[in-house]
Design an enzyme around this catalytic site. Structure first.
Site, mmCIF file in Angstrom:
data_model
loop_
_atom_site.group_PDB
_atom_site.id
_atom_site.type_symbol
_atom_site.label_atom_id
_atom_site.label_comp_id
_atom_site.label_asym_id
_atom_site.label_seq_id
_atom_site.Cartn_x
_atom_site.Cartn_y
_atom_site.Cartn_z
ATOM 1 C CG ASN A 35 -1.873 0.842 1.378
ATOM 2 O OD1 ASN A 35 -2.093 2.122 0.900
ATOM 3 N ND2 ASN A 35 -2.270 1.766 2.910
ATOM 4 C CE LYS B 54 -0.207 2.824 5.142
ATOM 5 N NZ LYS B 54 -0.176 3.430 6.293
ATOM 6 C CG HIS C 110 -6.426 1.904 5.040
ATOM 7 N ND1 HIS C 110 -5.732 2.653 6.206
ATOM 8 C CD2 HIS C 110 -4.812 0.986 4.995
ATOM 9 C CE1 HIS C 110 -4.295 2.341 6.266
ATOM 10 N NE2 HIS C 110 -3.858 1.030 5.715
ATOM 11 C CD GLU D 196 -4.229 -2.778 6.797
ATOM 12 O OE1 GLU D 196 -2.727 -3.128 6.635
ATOM 13 O OE2 GLU D 196 -3.835 -1.628 7.055
ATOM 14 N N GLY E 197 1.801 1.804 11.260
ATOM 15 C CA GLY E 197 3.080 3.335 11.373
ATOM 16 C C GLY E 197 3.679 3.289 12.897
ATOM 17 C CB SER F 184 4.640 -2.217 12.575
ATOM 18 O OG SER F 184 4.110 -0.708 12.400
ATOM 19 N N GLY G 119 3.167 -1.649 4.844
ATOM 20 C CA GLY G 119 2.818 0.225 4.074
ATOM 21 C C GLY G 119 4.659 0.610 3.242
#
Ligand code: PGA
Length: 262
Positions: A9, A11, A96, A168, A174, A214, A235
């Site tokens: 992803n 983003k 998401h 998730e 993150g 992560s 991500g």
């Protein structure tokens, strides 16, 4: 044997065609002519750069990060499933946590989007997960169940097994924090049981569940196959083509190892 998925992803990262083109050059160089029997990579760039991802290395497909459920019409600023399909998109991330948070997406909207993706022959990758507070309060399973009940209500088995679920936990996105393998395995068992109750054991086995939050290549065992997850959604690490290709390679090795075990 079910395939492993590695979803990248990207983003709202990379801010120019030039940057995207450099990313793709490195991705092609890292991937070379490698082929995969047991792994599928799915790369999800921003809408405006989707066309640049027409040619991807072997074993990788193009995905999108969102869609609007309607086919056409007066929906300023939205992107329809038909547009995505026409652009060669085969997978689409839906719900998401960043969209739930910044675009106020509800479970009902997420269901509409997932159904729309299915209707236009794309695979929705639907994200679910609890907050840190909900986890502390021991609410994880209740939260997941309520998100999934809305998503799966009145779906046929055939529709259900085409959906990919990405677990998730919000506190792991993150942050560099990840759940333990035991925690993830508990979630996996819970989801299998949940799908078995609403459909049947065979359908439950066919609904792929990925882990996201992560993720990095050094953690794949503990967050994925050791917890019987069917892959990962990454991500930040997906911004490094080397890491994406490495993850795909590790899953391929693991699948082959399992196959040899019989
Ligand atoms: P992260 O993001 O890998 O950067 O934690 C994961 C995600 O939001 O899907």
């Amino acid at each position: 044997m079910q395939k492993f998925y590695v979803v990248g992803n990207l983003k709202m990262n990379m801010s120019s065609r030039e940057e995207v083109s450099q990313y793709l050059t490195v991705l092609h160089r890292e991937a070379g002519q490698k082929t995969y029997e047991h792994v599928l990579g799915i790369i999800c760039p921003s809408f405006v750069y989707l066309a640049q991802f027409d040619t991807l290395p072997k074993g990788m497909k193009k995905g999108a990060q969102n869609l609007f459920p309607e086919k056409i019409g007066a929906y300023t600023g939205e992107i329809s499933p038909v547009m995505l399909k026409d652009d060669g998109v085969e997978y689409v991330i839906v719900g998401h946590s960043e969209r739930r948070r910044y675009a106020n997406e509800t479970d009902e909207m997420i269901r509409e989007k997932a159904l729309s993706a299915l209707k236009y022959y794309m695979t929705p990758i639907v994200c679910i997960g609890e907050t840190g507070g909900e986890r502390q309060a021991g609410e994880t399973e209740n939260i997941l169940a309520s998100q999934l009940r809305t998503l799966f209500s009145d779906l046929s088995k055939l529709q259900a097994e085409k959906i990919i679920i990405a677990y998730e936990p919000l506190w792991a996105i993150g942050t560099d924090a990840v759940p333990t393998t035991e925690e993830l395995f508990r979630v996996r068992v819970f989801l299998r049981k949940f799908f078995t109750e609403i459909f049947d054991a065979q359908t439950a086995e066919r609904i792929a569940v990925l882990y996201g939050g992560s993720v990095k290549s050094s953690l794949l065992g503990p967050v994925s196959w050791e917890a019987e997850m069917n892959g990962v959604l990454a991500g930040r690490e997906s911004l490094f083509p080397y890491e994406l290709v490495k993850m795909m390679g590790l899953f391929e090795e693991e699948a082959k190892r399992k196959q040899n075990e019989g």
